[in-house]
Design a protein around this motif. Structure first.
Motif, PDB file in Angstrom:
ATOM      1  N   THR A   1      -7.924  -9.455  -5.234  1.00  0.00           N
ATOM      2  CA  THR A   1      -7.966 -10.925  -5.239  1.00  0.00           C
ATOM      3  C   THR A   1      -9.250 -11.456  -4.593  1.00  0.00           C
ATOM      4  O   THR A   1      -9.466 -12.658  -4.574  1.00  0.00           O
ATOM      5  CB  THR A   1      -6.750 -11.511  -4.482  1.00  0.00           C
ATOM      6  OG1 THR A   1      -6.823 -11.066  -3.116  1.00  0.00           O
ATOM      7  CG2 THR A   1      -5.441 -11.059  -5.082  1.00  0.00           C
TER       8      THR A   1
ATOM      9  N   SER B   1     -11.165  -2.847  -1.663  1.00  0.00           N
ATOM     10  CA  SER B   1     -11.125  -4.314  -1.568  1.00  0.00           C
ATOM     11  C   SER B   1      -9.818  -4.792  -2.175  1.00  0.00           C
ATOM     12  O   SER B   1      -9.250  -4.133  -3.049  1.00  0.00           O
ATOM     13  CB  SER B   1     -12.292  -4.906  -2.365  1.00  0.00           C
ATOM     14  OG  SER B   1     -12.077  -6.267  -2.640  1.00  0.00           O
ATOM     15  N   SER B   2      -9.380  -5.963  -1.738  1.00  0.00           N
ATOM     16  CA  SER B   2      -8.264  -6.573  -2.455  1.00  0.00           C
ATOM     17  C   SER B   2      -8.765  -6.986  -3.830  1.00  0.00           C
ATOM     18  O   SER B   2      -9.899  -7.464  -3.964  1.00  0.00           O
ATOM     19  CB  SER B   2      -7.761  -7.805  -1.705  1.00  0.00           C
ATOM     20  OG  SER B   2      -6.838  -8.488  -2.532  1.00  0.00           O
TER      21      SER B   2
ATOM     22  N   ARG C   1       5.407  11.426  -9.306  1.00  0.00           N
ATOM     23  CA  ARG C   1       4.636  12.229 -10.273  1.00  0.00           C
ATOM     24  C   ARG C   1       4.627  13.698  -9.852  1.00  0.00           C
ATOM     25  O   ARG C   1       4.650  14.589 -10.693  1.00  0.00           O
ATOM     26  CB  ARG C   1       3.206  11.710 -10.394  1.00  0.00           C
ATOM     27  CG  ARG C   1       3.146  10.353 -11.047  1.00  0.00           C
ATOM     28  CD  ARG C   1       1.739  10.015 -11.499  1.00  0.00           C
ATOM     29  NE  ARG C   1       1.708   8.630 -11.893  1.00  0.00           N
ATOM     30  CZ  ARG C   1       1.134   7.651 -11.184  1.00  0.00           C
ATOM     31  NH1 ARG C   1       0.485   7.927 -10.076  1.00  0.00           N
ATOM     32  NH2 ARG C   1       1.184   6.409 -11.605  1.00  0.00           N
TER      33      ARG C   1
ATOM     34  N   TYR D   1       2.727  -7.384  -7.591  1.00  0.00           N
ATOM     35  CA  TYR D   1       2.512  -7.547  -6.139  1.00  0.00           C
ATOM     36  C   TYR D   1       1.657  -8.779  -5.832  1.00  0.00           C
ATOM     37  O   TYR D   1       1.515  -9.158  -4.675  1.00  0.00           O
ATOM     38  CB  TYR D   1       1.838  -6.297  -5.547  1.00  0.00           C
ATOM     39  CG  TYR D   1       2.779  -5.122  -5.549  1.00  0.00           C
ATOM     40  CD1 TYR D   1       3.730  -4.967  -4.537  1.00  0.00           C
ATOM     41  CD2 TYR D   1       2.764  -4.200  -6.577  1.00  0.00           C
ATOM     42  CE1 TYR D   1       4.626  -3.916  -4.554  1.00  0.00           C
ATOM     43  CE2 TYR D   1       3.653  -3.141  -6.613  1.00  0.00           C
ATOM     44  CZ  TYR D   1       4.581  -3.005  -5.601  1.00  0.00           C
ATOM     45  OH  TYR D   1       5.482  -1.978  -5.638  1.00  0.00           O
TER      46      TYR D   1
ATOM     47  N   GLN E   1       0.836  -1.219   0.000  1.00  0.00           N
ATOM     48  CA  GLN E   1       0.000   0.000   0.000  1.00  0.00           C
ATOM     49  C   GLN E   1       0.865   1.261   0.000  1.00  0.00           C
ATOM     50  O   GLN E   1       0.477   2.278  -0.555  1.00  0.00           O
ATOM     51  CB  GLN E   1      -0.937   0.024   1.210  1.00  0.00           C
ATOM     52  CG  GLN E   1      -2.150  -0.876   1.056  1.00  0.00           C
ATOM     53  CD  GLN E   1      -1.945  -2.221   1.702  1.00  0.00           C
ATOM     54  OE1 GLN E   1      -0.925  -2.853   1.500  1.00  0.00           O
ATOM     55  NE2 GLN E   1      -2.895  -2.674   2.485  1.00  0.00           N
TER      56      GLN E   1
ATOM     57  N   ASP F   1      -8.761  -0.353  -4.902  1.00  0.00           N
ATOM     58  CA  ASP F   1      -7.505  -0.605  -4.181  1.00  0.00           C
ATOM     59  C   ASP F   1      -7.868  -1.125  -2.792  1.00  0.00           C
ATOM     60  O   ASP F   1      -9.059  -1.256  -2.460  1.00  0.00           O
ATOM     61  CB  ASP F   1      -6.646   0.677  -4.088  1.00  0.00           C
ATOM     62  CG  ASP F   1      -5.146   0.386  -4.000  1.00  0.00           C
ATOM     63  OD1 ASP F   1      -4.736  -0.311  -3.045  1.00  0.00           O
ATOM     64  OD2 ASP F   1      -4.388   0.862  -4.864  1.00  0.00           O
TER      65      ASP F   1
ATOM     66  N   THR G   1       4.845   6.372  -5.868  1.00  0.00           N
ATOM     67  CA  THR G   1       4.522   6.746  -7.256  1.00  0.00           C
ATOM     68  C   THR G   1       3.895   8.134  -7.321  1.00  0.00           C
ATOM     69  O   THR G   1       4.221   8.925  -8.195  1.00  0.00           O
ATOM     70  CB  THR G   1       3.622   5.698  -7.961  1.00  0.00           C
ATOM     71  OG1 THR G   1       2.607   5.278  -7.083  1.00  0.00           O
ATOM     72  CG2 THR G   1       4.394   4.505  -8.428  1.00  0.00           C
TER      73      THR G   1
ATOM     74  N   THR H   1       3.657   1.712  -1.467  1.00  0.00           N
ATOM     75  CA  THR H   1       4.362   1.981  -2.729  1.00  0.00           C
ATOM     76  C   THR H   1       3.609   3.009  -3.575  1.00  0.00           C
ATOM     77  O   THR H   1       4.198   3.703  -4.387  1.00  0.00           O
ATOM     78  CB  THR H   1       4.563   0.696  -3.567  1.00  0.00           C
ATOM     79  OG1 THR H   1       3.277   0.134  -3.865  1.00  0.00           O
ATOM     80  CG2 THR H   1       5.407  -0.316  -2.819  1.00  0.00           C
ATOM     81  N   MET H   2       2.295   3.121  -3.362  1.00  0.00           N
ATOM     82  CA  MET H   2       1.550   4.125  -4.150  1.00  0.00           C
ATOM     83  C   MET H   2       1.919   5.538  -3.685  1.00  0.00           C
ATOM     84  O   MET H   2       1.771   6.500  -4.437  1.00  0.00           O
ATOM     85  CB  MET H   2       0.039   3.863  -4.098  1.00  0.00           C
ATOM     86  CG  MET H   2      -0.597   3.956  -2.749  1.00  0.00           C
ATOM     87  SD  MET H   2      -1.213   5.603  -2.468  1.00  0.00           S
ATOM     88  CE  MET H   2      -1.648   5.523  -0.742  1.00  0.00           C
TER      89      MET H   2
ATOM     90  N   ARG I   1       5.682   5.622 -17.959  1.00  0.00           N
ATOM     91  CA  ARG I   1       4.702   4.537 -17.818  1.00  0.00           C
ATOM     92  C   ARG I   1       3.293   5.117 -17.801  1.00  0.00           C
ATOM     93  O   ARG I   1       2.395   4.641 -18.494  1.00  0.00           O
ATOM     94  CB  ARG I   1       5.001   3.791 -16.507  1.00  0.00           C
ATOM     95  CG  ARG I   1       4.129   2.606 -16.236  1.00  0.00           C
ATOM     96  CD  ARG I   1       4.551   1.887 -14.973  1.00  0.00           C
ATOM     97  NE  ARG I   1       4.128   2.583 -13.762  1.00  0.00           N
ATOM     98  CZ  ARG I   1       4.312   2.131 -12.519  1.00  0.00           C
ATOM     99  NH1 ARG I   1       4.940   0.995 -12.338  1.00  0.00           N
ATOM    100  NH2 ARG I   1       3.900   2.815 -11.481  1.00  0.00           N
TER     101      ARG I   1
HETATM  102  C1  LIG Z   1       3.080   0.817  -7.052  1.00  0.00           C
HETATM  103  S1  LIG Z   1       1.503   1.221  -6.400  1.00  0.00           S
HETATM  104  C2  LIG Z   1       0.727   1.826  -7.886  1.00  0.00           C
HETATM  105  C3  LIG Z   1      -0.437   2.707  -7.584  1.00  0.00           C
HETATM  106  C4  LIG Z   1      -1.068   3.366  -8.811  1.00  0.00           C
HETATM  107  N1  LIG Z   1      -1.486   2.435  -9.795  1.00  0.00           N
HETATM  108  C5  LIG Z   1      -0.106   4.344  -9.399  1.00  0.00           C
HETATM  109  O1  LIG Z   1       0.413   4.093 -10.507  1.00  0.00           O
HETATM  110  O2  LIG Z   1       0.117   5.371  -8.754  1.00  0.00           O
HETATM  111  C6  LIG Z   1       0.764  -0.379  -6.143  1.00  0.00           C
HETATM  112  C7  LIG Z   1      -0.685  -0.323  -5.731  1.00  0.00           C
HETATM  113  O3  LIG Z   1      -1.240  -1.630  -5.809  1.00  0.00           O
HETATM  114  C8  LIG Z   1      -2.083  -1.805  -4.712  1.00  0.00           C
HETATM  115  N2  LIG Z   1      -2.250  -3.244  -4.453  1.00  0.00           N
HETATM  116  C9  LIG Z   1      -1.284  -4.171  -4.265  1.00  0.00           C
HETATM  117  N3  LIG Z   1      -1.851  -5.365  -4.025  1.00  0.00           N
HETATM  118  C10 LIG Z   1      -3.183  -5.183  -4.079  1.00  0.00           C
HETATM  119  C11 LIG Z   1      -4.320  -6.028  -3.914  1.00  0.00           C
HETATM  120  N4  LIG Z   1      -4.177  -7.338  -3.654  1.00  0.00           N
HETATM  121  N5  LIG Z   1      -5.556  -5.495  -4.026  1.00  0.00           N
HETATM  122  C12 LIG Z   1      -5.729  -4.164  -4.287  1.00  0.00           C
HETATM  123  N6  LIG Z   1      -4.699  -3.314  -4.469  1.00  0.00           N
HETATM  124  C13 LIG Z   1      -3.443  -3.815  -4.352  1.00  0.00           C
HETATM  125  C14 LIG Z   1      -1.377  -1.109  -3.575  1.00  0.00           C
HETATM  126  O4  LIG Z   1      -2.242  -0.859  -2.485  1.00  0.00           O
HETATM  127  C15 LIG Z   1      -0.884   0.142  -4.281  1.00  0.00           C
HETATM  128  O5  LIG Z   1      -1.831   1.161  -4.248  1.00  0.00           O
END
Ligand SMILES: C[S@@+](CC[C@H](N)C(=O)[O-])C[C@H]1O[C@@H](n2cnc3c(N)ncnc32)[C@H](O)[C@@H]1O
Length: 280
Positions: free
Chosen positions: A145, A142-143, A32, A169, A22, A119, A28, A24-25, A75
């Motif tokens: 998955t 929600s996840s 930006r 991830y 979570q 997310d 990003t 890592t966002m 990207r």
């Molecule tokens: C590197 S960040 C990218 C965020 C966004 N897409 C961006 O480009 O700014 C990875 C994102 O994936 C989400 N993430 C990772 N695993 C996840 C899951 N199982 N379900 C929902 N979100 C997930 C993280 O919470 C995080 O917000």
């Protein structure tokens, strides 16, 4: 001659204490924002800059500078371009692992598009405070998955799935289950996501500052993107696009540009981190 009296008040800052995937966002959105503050932004994402200013978080812990911003901006640019091309009224958009990305604001979808930003719940809680909802743009905490992820989303329109910085991830098993659920739920659609090779996953787990300093771990590496056509019935690969093809590389000095473009002829390098586009 007169006296003037002004006052001002900042919008309250949101205290954020996320870790792992979570967090890592935050890296990003911060990159930006740095791109936006540079003299010649590649992406020019003012919403990212505004979001970062509203967040109470020590971004210096990622140990990143504007030098790290180029790949994130490239990207986002290529995904924005493909999104604009694909968007049609009467379409559903699943923006999976959306973090604090302002893609909805940047691409401004036409009327008649139903957009879902998805997310983890703690990320969506924060997102809802920073990005106002609208009738055609909803959030789902929600996840990705979760087996019931799509239950509330009508499955009668074509879908555009955008997942930037997400699939690595997931475990391969969870990632494939998600793709199968999507192709089963919607009549047709397009999927746009970036993916690392297994080598890219291994290197990122050791050296990618966003991953290392967030305390996150990458899992799913995709080597040959055609393999997904077998694992997910109906899926057809449309494009595999490498960062070594990015038009933004033209800004770099000639020797660096030539070296980067030349490295793109080596499959292992092209596939370390690239964009994939599928249809079904
Ligand atoms: C590197 S960040 C990218 C965020 C966004 N897409 C961006 O480009 O700014 C990875 C994102 O994936 C989400 N993430 C990772 N695993 C996840 C899951 N199982 N379900 C929902 N979100 C997930 C993280 O919470 C995080 O917000």
């Amino acid at each position: 001659m007169r006296l003037l009296r002004f006052s001002f008040e900042h919008e309250p800052r949101e205290k954020v204490e996320l870790t792992g995937a979570q967090a890592t966002m935050l890296a990003t959105v911060y990159l930006r924002a740095l791109d936006n503050r540079s003299d010649h932004p590649m992406l020019g994402d003012r919403w990212a800059d505004e979001a970062v200013q509203r967040i109470d978080f020590d971004f210096s812990k990622f140990k990143m500078s504007s030098r790290n911003a180029a790949s994130v901006a490239m990207r986002a640019n290529v995904i924005d371009g493909w999104t604009r091309e694909a968007l049609q009224p009467g379409m559903t958009v699943l923006h999976l692992g959306c973090g604090l990305d302002s893609r909805f604001e940047r691409v401004a979808p036409p009327e008649g598009v139903d957009w879902y930003d998805v997310d983890q719940p703690d990320v969506i809680d924060l997102r809802d405070k920073l990005f106002p909802a609208s009738p055609h743009r909803r959030t789902i905490g929600s996840s990705v998955t979760a087996p019931d992820l799509l239950d509330e989303i009508p499955g009668d329109q074509p879908v555009l799935v955008i997942a930037e910085g997400l699939v690595m991830y997931l475990s391969e098993e969870d990632g494939l289950a998600l793709l199968r659920r999507i192709t089963h739920h919607f009549p047709s659609g397009e999927l746009i996501f970036d993916a690392f090779s297994t080598l890219g996953v291994r290197l990122s787990n050791r050296f990618n500052p966003a991953v290392v300093h967030a305390g996150a771990r990458l899992h799913w590496g995709i080597d040959n993107p055609k393999d997904l056509e077998t694992s997910v019935p109906g899926l057809k690969l449309v494009t595999e696009w490498s960062f070594t093809d990015a038009p933004e590389l033209d800004r770099y000095p000639a020797p660096m540009r030539a070296a980067l473009r030349a490295s793109g002829h080596i499959t292992a390098i092209r596939r370390m981190g690239r964009m994939l586009r599928y249809r079904f």
